[in-house]
Motif scaffolding. Structure first.
Motif, PDB file in Angstrom:
ATOM      1  N   ILE A  69       0.884  -1.166   0.000  1.00  0.00           N
ATOM      2  CA  ILE A  69       0.000   0.000   0.000  1.00  0.00           C
ATOM      3  C   ILE A  69       0.919   1.212   0.000  1.00  0.00           C
ATOM      4  O   ILE A  69       1.704   1.415   0.931  1.00  0.00           O
ATOM      5  CB  ILE A  69      -0.932  -0.004   1.218  1.00  0.00           C
ATOM      6  N   VAL A  70       0.857   2.005  -1.065  1.00  0.00           N
ATOM      7  CA  VAL A  70       1.834   3.065  -1.305  1.00  0.00           C
ATOM      8  C   VAL A  70       1.203   4.429  -1.065  1.00  0.00           C
ATOM      9  O   VAL A  70       0.101   4.710  -1.559  1.00  0.00           O
ATOM     10  CB  VAL A  70       2.366   2.980  -2.758  1.00  0.00           C
ATOM     11  N   THR A  71       1.871   5.277  -0.340  1.00  0.00           N
ATOM     12  CA  THR A  71       1.405   6.652  -0.131  1.00  0.00           C
ATOM     13  C   THR A  71       1.573   7.452  -1.416  1.00  0.00           C
ATOM     14  O   THR A  71       2.588   7.360  -2.104  1.00  0.00           O
ATOM     15  CB  THR A  71       2.208   7.317   0.994  1.00  0.00           C
ATOM     16  N   CYS A  72       0.548   8.236  -1.732  1.00  0.00           N
ATOM     17  CA  CYS A  72       0.586   9.095  -2.922  1.00  0.00           C
ATOM     18  C   CYS A  72       1.312  10.394  -2.565  1.00  0.00           C
ATOM     19  O   CYS A  72       0.854  11.171  -1.726  1.00  0.00           O
ATOM     20  CB  CYS A  72      -0.834   9.380  -3.382  1.00  0.00           C
ATOM     21  N   ASN A  73       2.473  10.639  -3.209  1.00  0.00           N
ATOM     22  CA  ASN A  73       3.305  11.807  -2.919  1.00  0.00           C
ATOM     23  C   ASN A  73       3.052  12.897  -3.963  1.00  0.00           C
ATOM     24  O   ASN A  73       3.613  12.899  -5.045  1.00  0.00           O
ATOM     25  CB  ASN A  73       4.778  11.405  -2.922  1.00  0.00           C
ATOM     26  N   LEU A  74       2.162  13.828  -3.624  1.00  0.00           N
ATOM     27  CA  LEU A  74       1.710  14.829  -4.594  1.00  0.00           C
ATOM     28  C   LEU A  74       2.754  15.901  -4.886  1.00  0.00           C
ATOM     29  O   LEU A  74       2.607  16.663  -5.848  1.00  0.00           O
ATOM     30  CB  LEU A  74       0.429  15.490  -4.073  1.00  0.00           C
ATOM     31  N   GLU A  75       3.796  15.971  -4.079  1.00  0.00           N
ATOM     32  CA  GLU A  75       4.822  17.001  -4.291  1.00  0.00           C
ATOM     33  C   GLU A  75       5.835  16.580  -5.344  1.00  0.00           C
ATOM     34  O   GLU A  75       6.624  17.405  -5.818  1.00  0.00           O
ATOM     35  CB  GLU A  75       5.553  17.294  -2.970  1.00  0.00           C
ATOM     36  N   GLU A  76       5.835  15.315  -5.722  1.00  0.00           N
ATOM     37  CA  GLU A  76       6.821  14.787  -6.660  1.00  0.00           C
ATOM     38  C   GLU A  76       6.178  14.497  -8.021  1.00  0.00           C
ATOM     39  O   GLU A  76       4.974  14.256  -8.118  1.00  0.00           O
ATOM     40  CB  GLU A  76       7.432  13.489  -6.102  1.00  0.00           C
ATOM     41  N   GLU A  77       7.028  14.521  -9.058  1.00  0.00           N
ATOM     42  CA  GLU A  77       6.537  14.145 -10.379  1.00  0.00           C
ATOM     43  C   GLU A  77       6.118  12.677 -10.400  1.00  0.00           C
ATOM     44  O   GLU A  77       5.154  12.290 -11.060  1.00  0.00           O
ATOM     45  CB  GLU A  77       7.616  14.395 -11.447  1.00  0.00           C
ATOM     46  N   ASN A  78       6.882  11.840  -9.685  1.00  0.00           N
ATOM     47  CA  ASN A  78       6.540  10.441  -9.519  1.00  0.00           C
ATOM     48  C   ASN A  78       5.679  10.307  -8.270  1.00  0.00           C
ATOM     49  O   ASN A  78       6.173  10.467  -7.141  1.00  0.00           O
ATOM     50  CB  ASN A  78       7.812   9.600  -9.400  1.00  0.00           C
ATOM     51  N   LEU A  79       4.403  10.009  -8.429  1.00  0.00           N
ATOM     52  CA  LEU A  79       3.472   9.976  -7.300  1.00  0.00           C
ATOM     53  C   LEU A  79       3.829   8.907  -6.275  1.00  0.00           C
ATOM     54  O   LEU A  79       3.395   8.980  -5.121  1.00  0.00           O
ATOM     55  CB  LEU A  79       2.034   9.746  -7.800  1.00  0.00           C
ATOM     56  N   ALA A  80       4.605   7.903  -6.690  1.00  0.00           N
ATOM     57  CA  ALA A  80       4.983   6.826  -5.776  1.00  0.00           C
ATOM     58  C   ALA A  80       6.335   7.059  -5.119  1.00  0.00           C
ATOM     59  O   ALA A  80       6.838   6.191  -4.416  1.00  0.00           O
ATOM     60  CB  ALA A  80       4.998   5.496  -6.537  1.00  0.00           C
ATOM     61  N   HIS A  81       6.955   8.218  -5.359  1.00  0.00           N
ATOM     62  CA  HIS A  81       8.282   8.536  -4.815  1.00  0.00           C
ATOM     63  C   HIS A  81       8.356   8.218  -3.317  1.00  0.00           C
ATOM     64  O   HIS A  81       7.416   8.524  -2.580  1.00  0.00           O
ATOM     65  CB  HIS A  81       8.582  10.023  -5.040  1.00  0.00           C
ATOM     66  N   PRO A  82       9.401   7.560  -2.838  1.00  0.00           N
ATOM     67  CA  PRO A  82      10.670   7.278  -3.542  1.00  0.00           C
ATOM     68  C   PRO A  82      10.687   5.949  -4.309  1.00  0.00           C
ATOM     69  O   PRO A  82      11.701   5.592  -4.883  1.00  0.00           O
ATOM     70  CB  PRO A  82      11.673   7.228  -2.387  1.00  0.00           C
ATOM     71  N   LEU A  83       9.567   5.211  -4.306  1.00  0.00           N
ATOM     72  CA  LEU A  83       9.525   3.961  -5.052  1.00  0.00           C
ATOM     73  C   LEU A  83       9.453   4.235  -6.548  1.00  0.00           C
ATOM     74  O   LEU A  83       8.891   5.242  -6.986  1.00  0.00           O
ATOM     75  CB  LEU A  83       8.314   3.133  -4.634  1.00  0.00           C
ATOM     76  N   VAL A  84      10.000   3.336  -7.342  1.00  0.00           N
ATOM     77  CA  VAL A  84       9.845   3.377  -8.796  1.00  0.00           C
ATOM     78  C   VAL A  84       9.062   2.126  -9.176  1.00  0.00           C
ATOM     79  O   VAL A  84       9.588   1.001  -9.125  1.00  0.00           O
ATOM     80  CB  VAL A  84      11.208   3.410  -9.520  1.00  0.00           C
ATOM     81  N   LEU A  85       7.794   2.312  -9.514  1.00  0.00           N
ATOM     82  CA  LEU A  85       6.913   1.181  -9.798  1.00  0.00           C
ATOM     83  C   LEU A  85       6.934   0.839 -11.283  1.00  0.00           C
ATOM     84  O   LEU A  85       7.114   1.730 -12.132  1.00  0.00           O
ATOM     85  CB  LEU A  85       5.474   1.517  -9.388  1.00  0.00           C
ATOM     86  N   PRO A  86       6.719  -0.434 -11.621  1.00  0.00           N
ATOM     87  CA  PRO A  86       6.531  -0.766 -13.044  1.00  0.00           C
ATOM     88  C   PRO A  86       5.255  -0.088 -13.549  1.00  0.00           C
ATOM     89  O   PRO A  86       4.314   0.139 -12.773  1.00  0.00           O
ATOM     90  CB  PRO A  86       6.402  -2.290 -13.033  1.00  0.00           C
ATOM     91  N   LEU A  87       5.221   0.238 -14.834  1.00  0.00           N
ATOM     92  CA  LEU A  87       4.036   0.895 -15.396  1.00  0.00           C
ATOM     93  C   LEU A  87       2.817  -0.009 -15.261  1.00  0.00           C
ATOM     94  O   LEU A  87       2.887  -1.221 -15.481  1.00  0.00           O
ATOM     95  CB  LEU A  87       4.282   1.260 -16.857  1.00  0.00           C
ATOM     96  N   ALA A  88       1.699   0.591 -14.894  1.00  0.00           N
ATOM     97  CA  ALA A  88       0.499  -0.163 -14.532  1.00  0.00           C
ATOM     98  C   ALA A  88      -0.399  -0.420 -15.739  1.00  0.00           C
ATOM     99  O   ALA A  88      -0.408   0.346 -16.706  1.00  0.00           O
ATOM    100  CB  ALA A  88      -0.281   0.598 -13.462  1.00  0.00           C
ATOM    101  N   ASP A  89      -1.183  -1.503 -15.640  1.00  0.00           N
ATOM    102  CA  ASP A  89      -2.213  -1.789 -16.638  1.00  0.00           C
ATOM    103  C   ASP A  89      -3.446  -0.928 -16.409  1.00  0.00           C
ATOM    104  O   ASP A  89      -4.168  -0.598 -17.349  1.00  0.00           O
ATOM    105  CB  ASP A  89      -2.627  -3.268 -16.575  1.00  0.00           C
ATOM    106  N   CYS A  90      -3.700  -0.578 -15.157  1.00  0.00           N
ATOM    107  CA  CYS A  90      -4.908   0.195 -14.839  1.00  0.00           C
ATOM    108  C   CYS A  90      -4.675   1.024 -13.584  1.00  0.00           C
ATOM    109  O   CYS A  90      -4.049   0.564 -12.627  1.00  0.00           O
ATOM    110  CB  CYS A  90      -6.094  -0.751 -14.627  1.00  0.00           C
ATOM    111  N   VAL A  91      -5.170   2.245 -13.601  1.00  0.00           N
ATOM    112  CA  VAL A  91      -5.144   3.131 -12.435  1.00  0.00           C
ATOM    113  C   VAL A  91      -6.565   3.639 -12.201  1.00  0.00           C
ATOM    114  O   VAL A  91      -7.257   4.027 -13.156  1.00  0.00           O
ATOM    115  CB  VAL A  91      -4.185   4.322 -12.643  1.00  0.00           C
TER     116      VAL A  91
END
Length: 332
Positions: A69-91
């Motif tokens: 369960i990943v926190t949405c980081n709205l201050e970063e370009e990558n919303l999952a920062h600092p994680l780098v997630l594989p591109l998703a099939d569905c959001v």
């Protein structure tokens, strides 16, 4: 008009252009779009995207597949920062952009961040509120960005999304906790340059257009086709069957096209006696939901999914009460 005077389309023939114009066109005065276009397509999408059977197993597998369960980081370009997630099939985003975006420019930036989580061809499900400015939580009021349907459609288009489905519902409650006018649900896919190629490949994969021969036990006569994985029948049985006994015979012929385990998608109209095409009225067999459920069961089908929608138009071109969509598999 006496129902005995109604014609049978497979015996007398009909004006197919008129049929398409009356029930399936994009003309402004075509009132059947909600029933004949949106309802079947919505349910086809639902059935094929989730899978027709093994629903409970899939739900358990889905729960077991949740790793983080990943926190949405709205201050970063990558919303999952600092994680780098594989591109998703569905959001799926439910009102998030409404509450975090200050204005239209900010909404576009945030929508782009959500888009960056998706692979090309991936799907975005967007749920939001239209024409709202606040919501209440506890003793406090919180900002919500005000926008209309045309804005969100335009925003998706600018970021390369193609909308596959959109439903907008007028507010059905009275409360001062929030001030929206409508709620919407949009599914869209992140388009790529291969979309047109896929359409061309699909068309190229069609090997035969086969005439349905209703006089024969084998509907494809004189061809002998391999048993199919899936057959879709949209109102065919309604217009060609004279009575319940005839319906059962015709349904059995359709069943004979399917392999054991194959799927039948049946779309039809309930409590109808006629439809109009051109200047003529054509017979439609009158039956209810319990009859079609019983007919499928008698022929060894198990219903996996059923949706029934009350008629949403006013017209004397056809006199049905409901439209239904059934997906069933051939058990024996």
């Amino acid at each position: 008009m006496d129902s005995t005077q109604n014609k049978f389309y497979h015996i007398h023939g009909l004006d197919s252009r008129s049929l398409l114009d009356f029930y399936f066109s994009d003309k402004e005065d075509m009132v059947f779009g909600e029933d004949t276009l949106r309802f079947p397509m919505m349910n086809l999408h639902c059935v094929f995207s989730r899978g027709i059977d093994q629903t409970q197993d899939k739900e358990l597998n889905l729960k077991a597949s949740i790793k983080h369960i990943v926190t949405c980081n709205l201050e970063e370009e990558n919303l999952a920062h600092p994680l780098v997630l594989p591109l998703a099939d569905c959001v799926i985003s439910a009102a998030l952009l409404d509450v975090v975006s200050k204005d239209e420019e900010d909404y576009m930036r945030n929508l782009e961040k959500v888009s960056n989580l998706l692979r090309i061809g991936g799907h975005l499900i967007l749920i939001g509120l239209l024409n709202t400015t606040y919501m209440t939580a506890g003793a406090d009021r919180f900002h919500m960005m005000k926008y209309d349907e045309s804005f969100v459609r335009s925003a998706l288009s600018k970021l390369g999304f193609v909308i596959d489905y959109c439903a907008v519902q007028r507010r059905r409650n009275v409360s001062d906790l929030v001030d929206y006018s409508h709620i919407y649900f949009i599914t869209a896919h992140k388009e790529n340059d291969q979309t047109q190629d896929k359409e061309l490949n699909l068309k190229a994969s069609i090997k035969h257009n086969v005439t349905c021969n209703l006089e024969e036990e084998n509907l494809a006569h004189p061809l002998v086709l391999p048993l199919a994985d899936c057959v879709i029948s949209a109102a065919l049985l309604d217009v060609v069957s004279k009575d319940e006994e005839d319906y059962m015979r015709n349904l059995e012929k359709v069943s004979n096209l399917l392999r054991i385990g194959g799927h039948l998608i049946l779309i039809g109209l309930l409590n109808t006696t006629y439809m109009t095409a051109g200047a003529d009225r054509f017979h439609m067999m009158k039956y209810d939901e319990s009859f079609v459920r019983s007919a499928l069961s008698k022929l060894g089908f198990v219903i996996d999914y059923c949706a029934v929608q009350r008629r949403r138009n006013v017209s004397d071109l056809v006199n049905y009460s409901h439209i239904y969509f059934i997906a069933a598999h051939k058990e024996k």
